[in-house]
Design a protein around this motif. Sequence first.
Motif, mmCIF file in Angstrom:
data_model
loop_
_atom_site.group_PDB
_atom_site.id
_atom_site.type_symbol
_atom_site.label_atom_id
_atom_site.label_comp_id
_atom_site.label_asym_id
_atom_site.label_seq_id
_atom_site.Cartn_x
_atom_site.Cartn_y
_atom_site.Cartn_z
ATOM 1 N N LEU A 1 0.802 -1.224 0.000
ATOM 2 C CA LEU A 1 0.000 0.000 0.000
ATOM 3 C C LEU A 1 0.834 1.273 0.000
ATOM 4 C CD1 LEU A 1 -2.639 -1.178 2.617
ATOM 5 C CD2 LEU A 1 -3.026 -0.871 0.164
ATOM 6 N N GLY A 2 2.069 1.191 0.506
ATOM 7 C CA GLY A 2 2.902 2.379 0.604
ATOM 8 C C GLY A 2 2.468 3.319 1.720
ATOM 9 N N TRP A 3 1.769 2.777 2.711
ATOM 10 C CA TRP A 3 1.295 3.570 3.844
ATOM 11 C C TRP A 3 2.248 3.396 5.013
ATOM 12 C CZ3 TRP A 3 -4.519 1.744 4.005
ATOM 13 C CH2 TRP A 3 -5.163 2.155 2.836
ATOM 14 N N PRO A 4 2.235 4.315 5.977
ATOM 15 C CA PRO A 4 3.061 4.148 7.175
ATOM 16 C C PRO A 4 2.642 2.906 7.976
ATOM 17 C CG PRO A 4 2.263 6.405 6.997
ATOM 18 C CD PRO A 4 1.539 5.606 5.959
ATOM 19 N N ARG A 5 3.619 2.231 8.567
ATOM 20 C CA ARG A 5 3.358 1.003 9.334
ATOM 21 C C ARG A 5 2.316 1.229 10.423
ATOM 22 N NH1 ARG A 5 5.530 -3.961 10.309
ATOM 23 N NH2 ARG A 5 7.123 -3.614 8.747
ATOM 24 N N ARG A 6 2.433 2.313 11.148
ATOM 25 C CA ARG A 6 1.494 2.601 12.242
ATOM 26 C C ARG A 6 0.063 2.723 11.723
ATOM 27 N NH1 ARG A 6 1.381 2.295 17.696
ATOM 28 N NH2 ARG A 6 0.185 3.959 18.611
ATOM 29 N N THR A 7 -0.105 3.393 10.593
ATOM 30 C CA THR A 7 -1.429 3.558 9.984
ATOM 31 C C THR A 7 -2.011 2.198 9.602
ATOM 32 O OG1 THR A 7 -0.835 5.735 9.136
ATOM 33 C CG2 THR A 7 -2.684 4.626 8.055
ATOM 34 N N VAL A 8 -1.211 1.363 8.968
ATOM 35 C CA VAL A 8 -1.666 0.039 8.541
ATOM 36 C C VAL A 8 -2.052 -0.802 9.755
ATOM 37 C CG1 VAL A 8 -0.937 -2.128 7.442
ATOM 38 C CG2 VAL A 8 -0.393 0.061 6.369
ATOM 39 N N TYR A 9 -1.208 -0.802 10.786
ATOM 40 C CA TYR A 9 -1.493 -1.608 11.976
ATOM 41 C C TYR A 9 -2.772 -1.139 12.665
ATOM 42 C CZ TYR A 9 -1.016 -4.242 16.236
ATOM 43 O OH TYR A 9 -1.263 -5.101 17.272
ATOM 44 N N GLU A 10 -2.944 0.166 12.812
ATOM 45 C CA GLU A 10 -4.139 0.691 13.470
ATOM 46 C C GLU A 10 -5.402 0.362 12.670
ATOM 47 O OE1 GLU A 10 -3.352 4.820 14.225
ATOM 48 O OE2 GLU A 10 -1.989 4.334 15.888
ATOM 49 N N LEU A 11 -5.327 0.473 11.357
ATOM 50 C CA LEU A 11 -6.478 0.137 10.530
ATOM 51 C C LEU A 11 -6.797 -1.355 10.615
ATOM 52 C CD1 LEU A 11 -8.706 0.924 8.634
ATOM 53 C CD2 LEU A 11 -7.068 0.900 6.757
ATOM 54 N N LEU A 12 -5.769 -2.197 10.563
ATOM 55 C CA LEU A 12 -5.985 -3.637 10.701
ATOM 56 C C LEU A 12 -6.601 -3.975 12.056
ATOM 57 C CD1 LEU A 12 -2.713 -4.932 9.057
ATOM 58 C CD2 LEU A 12 -5.031 -5.403 8.241
ATOM 59 N N SER A 13 -6.165 -3.314 13.099
ATOM 60 C CA SER A 13 -6.729 -3.546 14.428
ATOM 61 C C SER A 13 -8.201 -3.162 14.479
ATOM 62 C CB SER A 13 -5.937 -2.767 15.486
ATOM 63 O OG SER A 13 -4.627 -3.260 15.577
ATOM 64 N N THR A 14 -8.545 -2.061 13.846
ATOM 65 C CA THR A 14 -9.945 -1.638 13.772
ATOM 66 C C THR A 14 -10.770 -2.646 12.977
ATOM 67 O OG1 THR A 14 -9.336 0.694 13.950
ATOM 68 C CG2 THR A 14 -11.501 0.207 13.001
ATOM 69 N N LEU A 15 -10.222 -3.101 11.853
ATOM 70 C CA LEU A 15 -10.927 -4.101 11.044
ATOM 71 C C LEU A 15 -11.105 -5.410 11.809
ATOM 72 C CD1 LEU A 15 -9.246 -3.456 7.578
ATOM 73 C CD2 LEU A 15 -11.608 -2.920 8.233
ATOM 74 N N GLU A 16 -10.140 -5.762 12.640
ATOM 75 C CA GLU A 16 -10.263 -6.967 13.459
ATOM 76 C C GLU A 16 -11.389 -6.807 14.483
ATOM 77 O OE1 GLU A 16 -7.726 -9.826 16.451
ATOM 78 O OE2 GLU A 16 -7.211 -7.707 16.318
ATOM 79 N N GLU A 17 -11.453 -5.654 15.123
ATOM 80 C CA GLU A 17 -12.511 -5.386 16.102
ATOM 81 C C GLU A 17 -13.892 -5.489 15.461
ATOM 82 O OE1 GLU A 17 -11.766 -1.594 17.907
ATOM 83 O OE2 GLU A 17 -9.848 -2.253 18.740
ATOM 84 N N ARG A 18 -14.013 -5.075 14.214
ATOM 85 C CA ARG A 18 -15.291 -5.132 13.479
ATOM 86 C C ARG A 18 -15.579 -6.518 12.926
ATOM 87 N NH1 ARG A 18 -15.085 -0.278 9.240
ATOM 88 N NH2 ARG A 18 -15.294 -2.146 7.989
ATOM 89 N N GLY A 19 -14.575 -7.401 12.954
ATOM 90 C CA GLY A 19 -14.761 -8.746 12.421
ATOM 91 C C GLY A 19 -14.491 -8.871 10.938
#
Length: 59
Positions: A20-38
Amino acid sequence: MLAAMEPPEPYTTGELVDNLGWPRRTVYELLSTLEERGDVRKKKPEPRRAIWIRPEDTA
């Protein structure tokens, strides 16, 4: 993010950062949010390593 993940292929955070070319922190936080949503599943094969999987039924 979900469009960058083919179900049920596993991805590391680093692979998604590279794809994606995004910052690691941004990717991790988004993945964590997506995990919380299932929308993605997280597996931790090692203490400092996570594998993210998009189930086949998420769009």
